[in-house]
Design a protein around this motif. Structure first.
Motif, PDB file in Angstrom:
ATOM      1  N   LEU A   1      -3.395 -13.412  -1.659  1.00 24.31           N
ATOM      2  CA  LEU A   1      -3.674 -12.427  -0.620  1.00 24.31           C
ATOM      3  C   LEU A   1      -4.436 -11.275  -1.267  1.00 24.31           C
ATOM      4  N   GLN A   2      -5.728 -11.218  -0.976  1.00 24.21           N
ATOM      5  CA  GLN A   2      -6.550 -10.116  -1.468  1.00 24.21           C
ATOM      6  C   GLN A   2      -6.490  -8.997  -0.446  1.00 24.21           C
ATOM      7  N   MET A   3      -6.046  -7.833  -0.899  1.00 21.76           N
ATOM      8  CA  MET A   3      -5.854  -6.702   0.009  1.00 21.76           C
ATOM      9  C   MET A   3      -6.802  -5.580  -0.407  1.00 21.76           C
ATOM     10  N   ASN A   4      -7.717  -5.246   0.476  1.00 25.80           N
ATOM     11  CA  ASN A   4      -8.682  -4.168   0.236  1.00 25.80           C
ATOM     12  C   ASN A   4      -8.475  -3.048   1.240  1.00 25.80           C
ATOM     13  N   SER A   5      -9.050  -1.904   0.939  1.00 23.63           N
ATOM     14  CA  SER A   5      -8.971  -0.737   1.836  1.00 23.63           C
ATOM     15  C   SER A   5      -7.537  -0.473   2.261  1.00 23.63           C
ATOM     16  N   LEU A   6      -6.648  -0.453   1.302  1.00 25.20           N
ATOM     17  CA  LEU A   6      -5.227  -0.307   1.603  1.00 25.20           C
ATOM     18  C   LEU A   6      -4.921   1.061   2.202  1.00 25.20           C
ATOM     19  N   LYS A   7      -3.949   1.050   3.099  1.00 28.36           N
ATOM     20  CA  LYS A   7      -3.518   2.258   3.802  1.00 28.36           C
ATOM     21  C   LYS A   7      -2.037   2.506   3.512  1.00 28.36           C
ATOM     22  N   PRO A   8      -1.587   3.746   3.644  1.00 32.40           N
ATOM     23  CA  PRO A   8      -0.157   4.012   3.423  1.00 32.40           C
ATOM     24  C   PRO A   8       0.744   3.149   4.299  1.00 32.40           C
ATOM     25  N   GLU A   9       0.297   2.819   5.493  1.00 29.64           N
ATOM     26  CA  GLU A   9       1.107   1.980   6.391  1.00 29.64           C
ATOM     27  C   GLU A   9       1.197   0.530   5.939  1.00 29.64           C
ATOM     28  N   ASP A  10       0.479   0.161   4.906  1.00 30.25           N
ATOM     29  CA  ASP A  10       0.600  -1.185   4.332  1.00 30.25           C
ATOM     30  C   ASP A  10       1.770  -1.259   3.348  1.00 30.25           C
ATOM     31  N   THR A  11       2.385  -0.130   3.067  1.00 30.96           N
ATOM     32  CA  THR A  11       3.524  -0.096   2.148  1.00 30.96           C
ATOM     33  C   THR A  11       4.674  -0.941   2.675  1.00 30.96           C
ATOM     34  N   ALA A  12       5.114  -1.904   1.865  1.00 33.01           N
ATOM     35  CA  ALA A  12       6.175  -2.831   2.273  1.00 33.01           C
ATOM     36  C   ALA A  12       6.478  -3.775   1.122  1.00 33.01           C
ATOM     37  N   VAL A  13       7.550  -4.529   1.287  1.00 27.21           N
ATOM     38  CA  VAL A  13       7.785  -5.680   0.427  1.00 27.21           C
ATOM     39  C   VAL A  13       7.066  -6.859   1.064  1.00 27.21           C
ATOM     40  N   TYR A  14       6.244  -7.519   0.287  1.00 23.48           N
ATOM     41  CA  TYR A  14       5.467  -8.655   0.767  1.00 23.48           C
ATOM     42  C   TYR A  14       6.111  -9.953   0.313  1.00 23.48           C
ATOM     43  N   TYR A  15       6.302 -10.857   1.275  1.00 31.00           N
ATOM     44  CA  TYR A  15       6.940 -12.136   1.012  1.00 31.00           C
ATOM     45  C   TYR A  15       5.970 -13.279   1.281  1.00 31.00           C
ATOM     46  N   CYS A  16       5.949 -14.267   0.407  1.00 30.70           N
ATOM     47  CA  CYS A  16       5.204 -15.471   0.734  1.00 30.70           C
ATOM     48  C   CYS A  16       6.171 -16.506   1.308  1.00 30.70           C
ATOM     49  N   ALA A  17       5.632 -17.346   2.156  1.00 30.89           N
ATOM     50  CA  ALA A  17       6.434 -18.343   2.842  1.00 30.89           C
ATOM     51  C   ALA A  17       5.651 -19.641   2.946  1.00 30.89           C
ATOM     52  N   ALA A  18       6.381 -20.731   3.064  1.00 30.47           N
ATOM     53  CA  ALA A  18       5.749 -22.044   3.184  1.00 30.47           C
ATOM     54  C   ALA A  18       6.516 -22.882   4.199  1.00 30.47           C
ATOM     55  N   GLY A  19       5.778 -23.690   4.936  1.00 25.01           N
ATOM     56  CA  GLY A  19       6.416 -24.543   5.922  1.00 25.01           C
ATOM     57  C   GLY A  19       5.828 -25.936   5.904  1.00 25.01           C
ATOM     58  N   LYS A  20       6.708 -26.939   5.987  1.00 23.66           N
ATOM     59  CA  LYS A  20       6.251 -28.328   5.982  1.00 23.66           C
ATOM     60  C   LYS A  20       6.055 -28.867   7.384  1.00 23.66           C
ATOM     61  N   SER A  21       6.653 -28.208   8.373  1.00 26.33           N
ATOM     62  CA  SER A  21       6.522 -28.700   9.742  1.00 26.33           C
ATOM     63  C   SER A  21       6.036 -27.623  10.688  1.00 26.33           C
ATOM     64  N   THR A  22       5.471 -26.567  10.116  1.00 27.29           N
ATOM     65  CA  THR A  22       4.968 -25.455  10.933  1.00 27.29           C
ATOM     66  C   THR A  22       3.866 -25.940  11.852  1.00 27.29           C
ATOM     67  N   ILE A  23       3.926 -25.525  13.121  1.00 24.40           N
ATOM     68  CA  ILE A  23       2.844 -25.852  14.041  1.00 24.40           C
ATOM     69  C   ILE A  23       1.984 -24.608  14.241  1.00 24.40           C
ATOM     70  N   THR A  24       0.741 -24.826  14.606  1.00 22.57           N
ATOM     71  CA  THR A  24      -0.244 -23.747  14.647  1.00 22.57           C
ATOM     72  C   THR A  24       0.197 -22.577  15.511  1.00 22.57           C
TER      73      THR A  24
ATOM     74  N   GLN B   1       7.733  -6.497   5.006  1.00 24.66           N
ATOM     75  CA  GLN B   1       8.828  -5.769   5.630  1.00 24.66           C
ATOM     76  C   GLN B   1       8.906  -4.381   5.039  1.00 24.66           C
ATOM     77  N   ALA B   2       8.682  -3.397   5.892  1.00 15.90           N
ATOM     78  CA  ALA B   2       8.796  -1.999   5.490  1.00 15.90           C
ATOM     79  C   ALA B   2      10.237  -1.537   5.705  1.00 15.90           C
ATOM     80  N   PRO B   3      10.667  -0.486   5.012  1.00 15.88           N
ATOM     81  CA  PRO B   3      12.041   0.007   5.163  1.00 15.88           C
ATOM     82  C   PRO B   3      12.362   0.323   6.618  1.00 15.88           C
ATOM     83  N   GLY B   4      13.467  -0.212   7.095  1.00 16.35           N
ATOM     84  CA  GLY B   4      13.907   0.070   8.445  1.00 16.35           C
ATOM     85  C   GLY B   4      13.168  -0.692   9.531  1.00 16.35           C
ATOM     86  N   LYS B   5      12.285  -1.591   9.133  1.00 21.15           N
ATOM     87  CA  LYS B   5      11.509  -2.351  10.113  1.00 21.15           C
ATOM     88  C   LYS B   5      11.762  -3.838   9.967  1.00 21.15           C
TER      89      LYS B   5
END
Length: 125
Positions: free
Chosen positions: A80-103, A38-42
């Motif tokens: 999460l391996q992040m290569n070739s990073l760009k300024p537009e990748d700037t954000a807070v990164y969150y990890c998430a997990a789901g026990k009943s997530t469907i594809t 999530q980037a600021p304002g987005k």
């Protein structure tokens, strides 16, 4: 369940960062784990997801070919391996997990019941 994300920081464009998400519960108990950002304002947007049993991976078009998601069930960790990073990748990164997530739902925050606290990634130009 607690998810602890780490690895964020400041990096120049073209650089790399490696984010980790450690779960307090066995990661095999989840169907999917994912990274959102999530980037600021987005709105929060999908980055990548992985099935915890088969290891199938899914990526946003914006990161395909640059980011790699992987799992280590023995360490209850998703990376999460992040290569070739760009300024537009700037954000807070969150990890998430789901026990009943469907594809078909892996791309949506609503599919995940557990969230980490976020780690800030800043890419300078």
């Amino acid at each position: 369940v607690q998810l602890q994300a780490s690895g964020g920081g400041l990096v120049q464009a073209g650089g790399s960062l490696r984010l980790s998400c450690v779960s307090s519960e066995r990661t095999r108990s989840f169907r999917y784990m994912a990274w959102f950002r999530q980037a600021p304002g987005k709105e929060r947007e999908f980055v990548a997801a992985i099935s915890m049993s088969g290891g199938f991976t899914y990526y946003a078009d914006s990161v395909k070919g640059r980011f790699t998601i992987s799992r280590d069930n023995a360490k209850n960790t998703v990376i999460l391996q992040m290569n070739s990073l760009k300024p537009e990748d700037t954000a807070v990164y969150y990890c998430a997990a789901g026990k009943s997530t469907i594809t078909s739902e892996v791309y949506y925050p609503r599919a995940y019941g557990y969230w980490g606290q976020g780690t800030l990634v800043t890419v300078s130009s």
